[in-house]
Design a protein around this motif. Structure first.
Motif, PDB file in Angstrom:
ATOM      1  N   ALA A 192       1.223  -1.458   0.017  1.00 23.69           N
ATOM      2  CA  ALA A 192       0.130  -0.196  -0.283  1.00 23.69           C
ATOM      3  C   ALA A 192       1.244   1.160   0.093  1.00 23.69           C
ATOM      4  N   TRP A 193       2.330   1.268   1.235  1.00 22.64           N
ATOM      5  CA  TRP A 193       2.706   2.891   0.952  1.00 22.64           C
ATOM      6  C   TRP A 193       3.619   2.611  -1.007  1.00 22.64           C
ATOM      7  N   GLY A 224      11.029   3.355  -1.096  1.00 22.96           N
ATOM      8  CA  GLY A 224      11.791   3.610   0.046  1.00 22.96           C
ATOM      9  C   GLY A 224      10.485   3.352   0.895  1.00 22.96           C
ATOM     10  N   ALA A 225       9.525   4.376   0.725  1.00 22.26           N
ATOM     11  CA  ALA A 225       8.062   4.085   0.573  1.00 22.26           C
ATOM     12  C   ALA A 225       7.933   2.394   1.548  1.00 22.26           C
ATOM     13  N   ALA A 226       8.105   1.331   0.796  1.00 20.74           N
ATOM     14  CA  ALA A 226       7.580  -0.035   0.709  1.00 20.74           C
ATOM     15  C   ALA A 226       8.356  -0.223   1.637  1.00 20.74           C
ATOM     16  N   ILE A 227      10.326   0.551   2.030  1.00 21.79           N
ATOM     17  CA  ILE A 227      10.684   0.507   3.235  1.00 21.79           C
ATOM     18  C   ILE A 227       9.946   0.594   4.405  1.00 21.79           C
ATOM     19  N   GLY A 228       9.719   1.277   4.001  1.00 19.93           N
ATOM     20  CA  GLY A 228       9.236   2.371   5.472  1.00 19.93           C
ATOM     21  C   GLY A 228       8.014   1.088   5.797  1.00 19.93           C
ATOM     22  N   GLY A 229       6.565   1.364   4.728  1.00 24.08           N
ATOM     23  CA  GLY A 229       5.607   0.866   5.023  1.00 24.08           C
ATOM     24  C   GLY A 229       6.249  -0.672   5.607  1.00 24.08           C
ATOM     25  N   PHE A 230       7.144  -1.653   5.206  1.00 18.88           N
ATOM     26  CA  PHE A 230       7.254  -2.875   5.917  1.00 18.88           C
ATOM     27  C   PHE A 230       7.064  -2.383   7.649  1.00 18.88           C
TER      28      PHE A 230
END
Length: 369
Positions: A192-193, A224-230
């Protein structure tokens, strides 16, 4: 002269004058203009006295360049994330439930995406105080950010509901504990992120009307957003407050997005300039466009402020294959490495002076050039 002697200039003296004092060249592609790749070299150019720092945002002196592409991108995304968090806190209802939850979440994240996209897309213009360019950039960022934020919020809620049902059923069957850090839940957050980050990257590229920047920001924003979202759920597990977990989580997402976009842009840049004197000293600009106009006008691709000697459209940099040529507009003085020029093939390390503003030009070395 006071001693009665005459100054005699011979043909030999005239032949030694620098070629850069010739009349201004017509624009490339205009009638009478030289063919691409045929610009004359500038005579008398000396090695540039300054070399730029490396690719990690460090200055020539070895310290951190606070106005590098990497640092500015990271700070901009963090500021945008904090603004989005503040809005979410005002409109989020932790007790919301029922069949309208997906729609509610989509609207909330659409609003957050609009704020995030507006600030990040306009960040470069805002920090450069180019207000006339910042407003349309913010509008583009808000529109794209809102759409992608709404999509990411809806997907996240749908995925979460489905995954949680599966986890609950499995837990009832096996007796295992239910954990918010279950890999499938974290992966759903990451997906989602990632959609949210892709939208912010698209907004940043569209605001600059550059295909290259769009690709860089899309890749960096998504990763970057995928890493932060995880990591979002792990942060929630480590904090007791929903408000605090959202604050820290969004800050981490923003930092990861900004840093990833900055790293991708830095790694993929082919040519860039760094201002070393003047009101914008320390600022970096990547040359994204095939034809880049530099001047004091907000309509220029690179706007130089705080220098009255810079004309609205002072000079342009044209990309011609692996090389770039600088051409001054009529009546706009430009010096390169201390030599006045009207046109010049740029080389890595060249120092360009325009009024009271000086910048160093850097490019990647191309084999055979």
């Amino acid at each position: 002269m006071s001693d009665g002697k005459k100054l005699i200039i011979t043909d030999e003296d005239l032949s030694r004058m620098p070629a850069s004092t010739a009349a201004p060249m017509p624009p490339i592609g205009a009638p009478g203009a030289p063919a691409a790749g045929a610009l004359p070299p500038v005579a008398g150019v000396k090695p540039a006295p300054l070399q730029l720092g490396g690719m990690t945002g460090r200055s020539a002196a070895g310290g951190l360049n606070l106005r590098s592409t990497l640092v500015m991108s990271t700070i901009g995304a963090l500021v945008a994330a904090l603004a989005a968090w503040l809005l979410l806190e005002l409109i989020t209802d932790d007790n919301a439930a029922g069949e309208h939850l997906v729609r509610t979440t989509a609207l909330q994240f659409g609003a957050a995406g609009a704020v995030f996209g507006a600030i990040y897309a306009a960040w470069e213009d805002l920090t450069s105080r180019v207000w006339e360019a910042a407003l349309p950039a913010a509008g583009i960022g808000a529109a794209i950010g809102a759409v992608c934020g709404a999509i990411s919020g809806a997907i996240a809620q749908e995925l979460y509901a489905s995954i949680i049902r599966d986890i609950v059923v499995q837990a009832l069957t096996t007796g295992d504990d239910i954990s918010a850090t279950d890999f499938k839940l974290c992966a759903a957050r990451a997906l989602a992120w990632a959609i949210f980050g892709a939208g912010i990257g698209l907004a940043a590229g569209a605001a600059k009307r550059s295909g290259r920047k769009t690709v860089n920001a899309l890749v960096g924003g998504t990763v970057g957003a995928a890493i932060g979202g995880f990591l979002f759920n792990y942060i929630g597990e480590a904090t007791d407050s929903a408000t605090a977990s959202r604050l820290i989580g969004l800050a981490v997402v923003g930092l990861a997005m900004g840093a990833a976009i900055g790293l991708v842009e830095t790694a993929r840049r082919q040519a860039w300039i760094k201002l070393v004197s003047g009101g914008m000293a320390g600022k970096e600009f990547i040359l994204y466009h095939a034809n880049t106009i530099v001047g004091s006008s907000p309509k220029a691709q690179i706007t130089l402020i705080k220098d009255p000697a810079v004309a609205p459209m002072h000079f342009r940099i044209d990309e011609q294959g692996p090389r770039r040529a600088l051409t001054a507009f009529d009546g706009c003085p430009v010096s390169i490495n201390g030599t006045p020029v009207t046109s010049h093939w740029l080389r890595d390390g060249d120092m360009v002076q325009v009024g009271g503003t000086a910048f160093a030009y850097s490019e990647r070395t191309v084999a055979g050039v």
